[in-house]
Design a protein around this motif. Structure first.
Motif, mmCIF file in Angstrom:
data_model
loop_
_atom_site.group_PDB
_atom_site.id
_atom_site.type_symbol
_atom_site.label_atom_id
_atom_site.label_comp_id
_atom_site.label_asym_id
_atom_site.label_seq_id
_atom_site.Cartn_x
_atom_site.Cartn_y
_atom_site.Cartn_z
ATOM 1 N N VAL A 149 14.015 92.972 18.175
ATOM 2 C CA VAL A 149 12.893 92.305 18.828
ATOM 3 C C VAL A 149 11.830 91.918 17.806
ATOM 4 O O VAL A 149 11.236 90.837 17.870
ATOM 5 N N ALA A 150 11.584 92.811 16.843
ATOM 6 C CA ALA A 150 10.532 92.584 15.849
ATOM 7 C C ALA A 150 11.003 91.768 14.654
ATOM 8 O O ALA A 150 10.193 91.410 13.798
ATOM 9 N N GLY A 151 12.298 91.480 14.570
ATOM 10 C CA GLY A 151 12.825 90.763 13.422
ATOM 11 C C GLY A 151 13.025 91.649 12.208
ATOM 12 O O GLY A 151 12.986 91.182 11.068
ATOM 13 N N ALA A 152 13.245 92.937 12.438
ATOM 14 C CA ALA A 152 13.384 93.906 11.350
ATOM 15 C C ALA A 152 14.792 94.499 11.355
ATOM 16 O O ALA A 152 15.624 94.169 12.212
ATOM 17 N N TYR A 153 15.053 95.414 10.402
ATOM 18 C CA TYR A 153 16.368 96.023 10.234
ATOM 19 C C TYR A 153 16.236 97.515 9.976
ATOM 20 O O TYR A 153 15.274 97.969 9.358
ATOM 21 N N VAL A 154 17.226 98.266 10.458
ATOM 22 C CA VAL A 154 17.315 99.683 10.111
ATOM 23 C C VAL A 154 18.069 99.786 8.788
ATOM 24 O O VAL A 154 19.200 99.315 8.682
ATOM 25 N N VAL A 155 17.462 100.387 7.771
ATOM 26 C CA VAL A 155 18.072 100.368 6.437
ATOM 27 C C VAL A 155 18.390 101.749 5.890
ATOM 28 O O VAL A 155 18.919 101.863 4.790
ATOM 29 N N GLY A 156 18.094 102.818 6.612
ATOM 30 C CA GLY A 156 18.454 104.124 6.100
ATOM 31 C C GLY A 156 17.750 105.253 6.799
ATOM 32 O O GLY A 156 17.064 105.051 7.805
ATOM 33 N N GLY A 157 17.920 106.473 6.260
ATOM 34 C CA GLY A 157 17.276 107.623 6.845
ATOM 35 C C GLY A 157 17.912 108.929 6.459
ATOM 36 O O GLY A 157 18.533 109.055 5.410
ATOM 37 N N ASP A 158 17.773 109.934 7.326
ATOM 38 C CA ASP A 158 18.224 111.284 7.027
ATOM 39 C C ASP A 158 18.471 112.013 8.341
ATOM 40 O O ASP A 158 17.831 111.702 9.362
ATOM 41 N N VAL A 159 19.414 112.956 8.333
ATOM 42 C CA VAL A 159 19.639 113.819 9.493
ATOM 43 C C VAL A 159 19.585 115.275 9.038
ATOM 44 O O VAL A 159 20.074 115.611 7.965
ATOM 45 N N VAL A 160 18.948 116.123 9.848
ATOM 46 C CA VAL A 160 18.837 117.543 9.527
ATOM 47 C C VAL A 160 19.006 118.366 10.785
ATOM 48 O O VAL A 160 18.806 117.884 11.899
ATOM 49 N N ARG A 161 19.346 119.630 10.600
ATOM 50 C CA ARG A 161 19.444 120.578 11.709
ATOM 51 C C ARG A 161 18.058 121.137 12.010
ATOM 52 O O ARG A 161 17.284 121.442 11.103
ATOM 53 N N ALA A 162 17.737 121.275 13.301
ATOM 54 C CA ALA A 162 16.444 121.816 13.708
ATOM 55 C C ALA A 162 16.585 122.418 15.093
ATOM 56 O O ALA A 162 17.589 122.229 15.781
ATOM 57 N N GLU A 163 15.544 123.147 15.519
ATOM 58 C CA GLU A 163 15.561 123.781 16.824
ATOM 59 C C GLU A 163 15.203 122.817 17.951
ATOM 60 O O GLU A 163 15.494 123.082 19.120
ATOM 61 N N GLU A 164 14.519 121.716 17.626
ATOM 62 C CA GLU A 164 14.134 120.729 18.617
ATOM 63 C C GLU A 164 14.360 119.335 18.055
ATOM 64 O O GLU A 164 14.536 119.164 16.841
ATOM 65 N N VAL A 165 14.350 118.331 18.928
ATOM 66 C CA VAL A 165 14.578 116.962 18.496
ATOM 67 C C VAL A 165 13.275 116.369 17.969
ATOM 68 O O VAL A 165 12.255 116.366 18.653
ATOM 69 N N VAL A 166 13.321 115.889 16.745
ATOM 70 C CA VAL A 166 12.192 115.215 16.111
ATOM 71 C C VAL A 166 12.712 113.917 15.497
ATOM 72 O O VAL A 166 13.759 113.914 14.834
ATOM 73 N N VAL A 167 12.008 112.828 15.738
ATOM 74 C CA VAL A 167 12.383 111.525 15.181
ATOM 75 C C VAL A 167 11.215 111.019 14.337
ATOM 76 O O VAL A 167 10.088 110.927 14.827
ATOM 77 N N SER A 168 11.480 110.718 13.090
ATOM 78 C CA SER A 168 10.459 110.178 12.191
ATOM 79 C C SER A 168 10.877 108.777 11.762
ATOM 80 O O SER A 168 12.020 108.558 11.370
ATOM 81 N N VAL A 169 9.943 107.828 11.861
ATOM 82 C CA VAL A 169 10.231 106.443 11.492
ATOM 83 C C VAL A 169 9.222 105.977 10.453
ATOM 84 O O VAL A 169 8.009 106.113 10.650
ATOM 85 N N THR A 170 9.723 105.451 9.358
ATOM 86 C CA THR A 170 8.892 104.788 8.354
ATOM 87 C C THR A 170 9.220 103.305 8.391
ATOM 88 O O THR A 170 10.390 102.925 8.290
ATOM 89 N N ALA A 171 8.192 102.478 8.586
ATOM 90 C CA ALA A 171 8.384 101.034 8.696
ATOM 91 C C ALA A 171 7.792 100.333 7.480
ATOM 92 O O ALA A 171 6.759 100.747 6.940
ATOM 93 N N LEU A 172 8.449 99.260 7.088
ATOM 94 C CA LEU A 172 7.999 98.430 5.974
ATOM 95 C C LEU A 172 7.696 97.032 6.491
ATOM 96 O O LEU A 172 8.285 96.576 7.476
ATOM 97 N N GLY A 173 6.769 96.349 5.814
ATOM 98 C CA GLY A 173 6.413 95.005 6.235
ATOM 99 C C GLY A 173 6.052 94.112 5.073
ATOM 100 O O GLY A 173 5.735 94.579 3.971
ATOM 101 N N ASP A 174 6.083 92.814 5.327
ATOM 102 C CA ASP A 174 5.809 91.778 4.332
ATOM 103 C C ASP A 174 4.555 91.008 4.736
ATOM 104 O O ASP A 174 4.489 90.454 5.837
ATOM 105 N N LEU A 175 3.561 90.955 3.855
ATOM 106 C CA LEU A 175 2.314 90.239 4.145
ATOM 107 C C LEU A 175 2.461 88.729 4.028
ATOM 108 O O LEU A 175 1.573 87.986 4.454
ATOM 109 N N GLN A 176 3.524 88.260 3.421
ATOM 110 C CA GLN A 176 3.798 86.818 3.316
ATOM 111 C C GLN A 176 2.633 86.040 2.709
ATOM 112 O O GLN A 176 2.325 84.935 3.130
ATOM 113 N N GLY A 177 1.980 86.647 1.729
ATOM 114 C CA GLY A 177 0.894 85.972 1.033
ATOM 115 C C GLY A 177 -0.477 86.185 1.638
ATOM 116 O O GLY A 177 -1.480 85.746 1.062
#
Length: 355
Positions: A149-177
């Motif tokens: 929807v935003a015109g972006a792509y999923v490019v990577g990440g990490d998976v770990v074991r934990a006691e509860e579900v946690v989702v962390s997202v780091t987003a990148l953007g282009d200022l286009q000048g």
């Protein structure tokens, strides 16, 4: 993704793209009832990355320690958000796909609020071994769908074991000048502007908390906005092009987030109640049914992820943007937000560590 060695704390899932049906060959779907623990780290990673197709801005994807994405502007806009089960989402309210969309949306909206175009995200998933594998893959589908929807792509990440579900997202953007649109740029004489809805996510939260099936069905659209926000991604760059002097993502409530703009800019933001009555009207029936106050939802409701800020008076605003007030000189007053010249309560809005 580094296939050379296993890591006790997790495994990288550097991948690419958005869902388009490609990249799934040779990777069998998990058996019904399988858990992420049953798949194992690398089996889970294969199930996740098979859902992401390559995009033109992704130069390096799976197989290495990092993804490589283009940065045409020479500057990269970066933001991170974390969602914790029971705080930001509940699995009995939201599907895995909805959680994925919400997780992506809150970071992608921050990029738009800087006047930038979202380009990519990386994702961290912490989960207990018993989590159903199809929940993890549904989450991945949601992440990819919102990126599309935003015109972006999923490019990577990490998976770990934990006691509860946690989702962390780091987003990148282009200022286009463009110059980044900061919170500190609002100036006396500017218009206060909003692009997107207000209060609907808060109404949806109230509906889910009430747990009244009939009301959830009656006000299904409001309930859905809480589970999956609808940020106006293109409006960020468009407002920047229109000369916006300050912008913020409405994540913690209109008053609280505009308050950050007022403090950073050293000004008073005077809101016009009449300009917000349309938002209140949309929520009136739901508020009446729940015994709530639609003004509290509009002024203090979080997780809307609309854009708010300031622009020069008379600027040609993009579609969906509207003027809701004026920026005033503080003139010896403390910077802040007022409604018809009256100080508004500072308790509206969300603070993780309040109370």
């Amino acid at each position: 993704m580094d296939h050379g060695a296993s890591r006790e704390d997790g495994a990288e899932l550097t991948g690419q793209g958005r869902v388009d049906g490609e990249g799934t060959e040779g990777v069998p779907a998990p058996q019904a009832g399988a858990s992420v623990g049953g798949l194992g780290e690398f089996g889970l990673i294969r199930q996740i990355t098979r859902r992401f197709a390559a995009g033109p801005e992704v130069l390096v994807g799976p197989g290495d320690d990092c993804a490589v994405v283009t940065a045409p502007d020479g500057r990269v806009v970066v933001t991170t958000d974390v969602l914790v089960e029971g705080v930001h989402f509940r699995r009995d309210w939201s599907s895995a796909t909805e959680v994925g969309r919400k997780a992506a949306a809150q970071s992608l909206a921050d990029v738009a609020a800087m006047g930038a175009r979202p380009t990519s995200i990386v994702v961290g998933l912490a989960a207990p071994p018993a989590l159903p594998a199809d929940w993890a893959t549904g989450l991945s589908d949601g992440l990819a769908a919102e990126c599309a929807v935003a015109g972006a792509y999923v490019v990577g990440g990490d998976v770990v074991r934990a006691e509860e579900v946690v989702v962390s997202v780091t987003a990148l953007g282009d200022l286009q000048g463009r110059a980044p649109v900061l919170r500190s740029g609002a100036r006396p004489g500017d218009d206060v502007v909003v692009c997107g809805s207000l209060g609907r996510s808060a109404a949806g939260l109230a509906l889910h908390l009430a747990a009244d099936r009939a009301l959830l069905e009656r006000f299904a659209e409001l309930a859905a906005v809480h589970r999956v926000p609808v940020p106006p991604y293109p409006a960020g760059p468009a407002l920047a092009d229109a000369g916006a002097t300050a912008l913020v993502d409405v994540s913690d409530g209109l008053l609280q987030d505009l308050g950050h703009v007022a403090q950073a800019s050293g000004v008073v933001l005077a809101l016009d109640a009449a300009a917000l009555e349309g938002d209140v009207a949309v929520l009136a029936s739901c508020a009446s049914a729940l015994g709530g106050d639609p003004w509290e939802w509009v002024l203090g409701g979080g997780e809307e992820h609309s854009l708010a800020g300031a622009a020069p008076a008379g600027a040609r605003l993009p579609e969906g943007a509207r003027v809701v007030g004026r920026v005033l000189d503080a003139s010896g007053r403390s910077p802040g937000v007022v409604l018809h010249g009256r100080e508004l309560p500072g308790t509206l809005g969300w603070d993780h560590y309040a109370g």
